[in-house]
Design a protein around this motif. Structure first.
Motif, PDB file in Angstrom:
ATOM      1  N   ALA A 270       1.040  -0.623   0.204  1.00 11.05           N
ATOM      2  CA  ALA A 270      -0.553   0.199   0.054  1.00 11.05           C
ATOM      3  C   ALA A 270       1.150   1.116  -0.045  1.00 11.05           C
ATOM      4  O   ALA A 270       1.563   1.257   0.596  1.00 11.05           O
ATOM      5  CB  ALA A 270      -0.563  -0.532   0.753  1.00 11.05           C
TER       6      ALA A 270
ATOM      7  N   ALA B 248      -2.235   3.950  10.068  1.00 14.77           N
ATOM      8  CA  ALA B 248      -2.375   2.660   9.652  1.00 14.77           C
ATOM      9  C   ALA B 248      -1.971   1.404   9.643  1.00 14.77           C
ATOM     10  O   ALA B 248      -2.333   0.140   9.978  1.00 14.77           O
ATOM     11  CB  ALA B 248      -2.037   2.323   7.974  1.00 14.77           C
TER      12      ALA B 248
ATOM     13  N   LEU C  99      -3.670  -1.895  11.357  1.00 16.93           N
ATOM     14  CA  LEU C  99      -2.708  -3.132  11.328  1.00 16.93           C
ATOM     15  C   LEU C  99      -2.323  -3.850  12.507  1.00 16.93           C
ATOM     16  O   LEU C  99      -2.549  -5.214  12.549  1.00 16.93           O
ATOM     17  CB  LEU C  99      -1.353  -4.047  10.425  1.00 16.93           C
TER      18      LEU C  99
ATOM     19  N   ARG D  12      -9.780  -5.077   4.453  1.00 17.21           N
ATOM     20  CA  ARG D  12      -9.030  -4.406   4.518  1.00 17.21           C
ATOM     21  C   ARG D  12      -8.888  -2.582   3.801  1.00 17.21           C
ATOM     22  O   ARG D  12      -7.906  -2.090   4.540  1.00 17.21           O
ATOM     23  CB  ARG D  12      -8.017  -4.961   2.895  1.00 17.21           C
TER      24      ARG D  12
ATOM     25  N   LEU E 159      -6.622  -0.137   6.367  1.00 15.32           N
ATOM     26  CA  LEU E 159      -5.571   1.097   5.628  1.00 15.32           C
ATOM     27  C   LEU E 159      -6.117   2.798   5.704  1.00 15.32           C
ATOM     28  O   LEU E 159      -4.881   3.423   4.899  1.00 15.32           O
ATOM     29  CB  LEU E 159      -5.357   0.175   4.037  1.00 15.32           C
TER      30      LEU E 159
ATOM     31  N   ALA F 242      -3.780   4.372   2.730  1.00 13.72           N
ATOM     32  CA  ALA F 242      -3.611   4.065   1.252  1.00 13.72           C
ATOM     33  C   ALA F 242      -4.967   4.794   0.377  1.00 13.72           C
ATOM     34  O   ALA F 242      -6.400   4.863  -0.034  1.00 13.72           O
ATOM     35  CB  ALA F 242      -4.317   2.227   1.696  1.00 13.72           C
TER      36      ALA F 242
ATOM     37  N   VAL G  18      -3.425  -0.282  -3.600  1.00 11.49           N
ATOM     38  CA  VAL G  18      -3.756  -1.184  -2.599  1.00 11.49           C
ATOM     39  C   VAL G  18      -3.142  -2.487  -3.942  1.00 11.49           C
ATOM     40  O   VAL G  18      -4.290  -2.532  -4.725  1.00 11.49           O
ATOM     41  CB  VAL G  18      -4.462  -1.135  -1.782  1.00 11.49           C
TER      42      VAL G  18
END
Length: 203
Positions: A8, A18, A22, A73, A77, A81, A84
């Motif tokens: 990303a 982010a 994660l 996802r 993010l 992002a 990606v």
């Protein structure tokens, strides 16, 4: 072992958000999935890049986890992002020496090759790159991930600290040159990242 990577890019100022997502929600989601063997997150805070890798016991386990992670996802993010890219690989070579540490360094070499040469690429990496790399100070793990059908690969050299990563550049350049010439491989990318965390259980 089988691996899914997520690459990303986005605004460097938003990268920390982010990474925290994660490291918390993302890891919790992965831990719930059958066949999960750990994950890693790497960052380039200057340019605004995140690379993640999740490790799976079987190709089926990786594929089954895709459904859940695909849905979650984007939320993990956000708002970082802007782009990606997700890729799936076979872990063809994994040479583990030490546990990588937070703040360590990762060098990623992206490769392209003719699909029929996949075994040649694997054998050359194992016989040429691994012996040259394993004596380098601070090396924690060196690995080769490949997509046989797509003719793509990712070679990763993981170091316990950024100083050792930097000191290895000349030696690894020599190994890279020797291996690519022998295995008819094109190098299409070379990047370095900070280790945010790396908890893959590969033994």
């Amino acid at each position: 072992m089988f691996v899914r990577t997520v690459y990303a890019t986005g605004d460097p100022a938003l990268l920390g958000t982010a990474v925290r997502s994660l490291n918390s929600q993302g890891r919790d989601l992965l831990e719930e999935r059958p066949g999960y063997r750990g994950a890693s997150v790497f960052a380039d805070r200057v340019l605004g890049k995140i690379l993640t890798a999740s490790w799976w016991e079987t190709e089926e386990a990786r594929r089954n986890s895709d459904e859940v992670m695909r849905e979650r996802r984007a939320g993990l993010l956000e708002p970082f992002a802007g782009t990606v890219a997700v890729a799936a690989y076979e872990a063809a070579v994994v040479h583990h020496l030490a546990h990588p540490l937070q703040g360590g360094g990762l060098r990623v070499t992206r490769l392209e090759f003719d699909p029929p040469d996949a075994d040649l690429v694997i054998d050359t990496f194992r016989s040429t790159v691994v012996p040259r790399a394993e004596s380098l100070p601070g090396l924690a793990r060196i690995s080769l991930l490949i997509d046989r059908e797509g003719g793509r690969g990712v070679a990763g050299a993981l170091f316990t600290d950024r100083t050792c990563l930097a000191a290895s550049r000349a030696a690894m350049a020599g190994a890279r040159h020797a291996a690519t010439a022998k295995a008819h491989v094109d190098v299409v990318g070379l990047e370095e990242f900070e280790v945010v965390y790396a908890d893959a259980r590969l033994d």
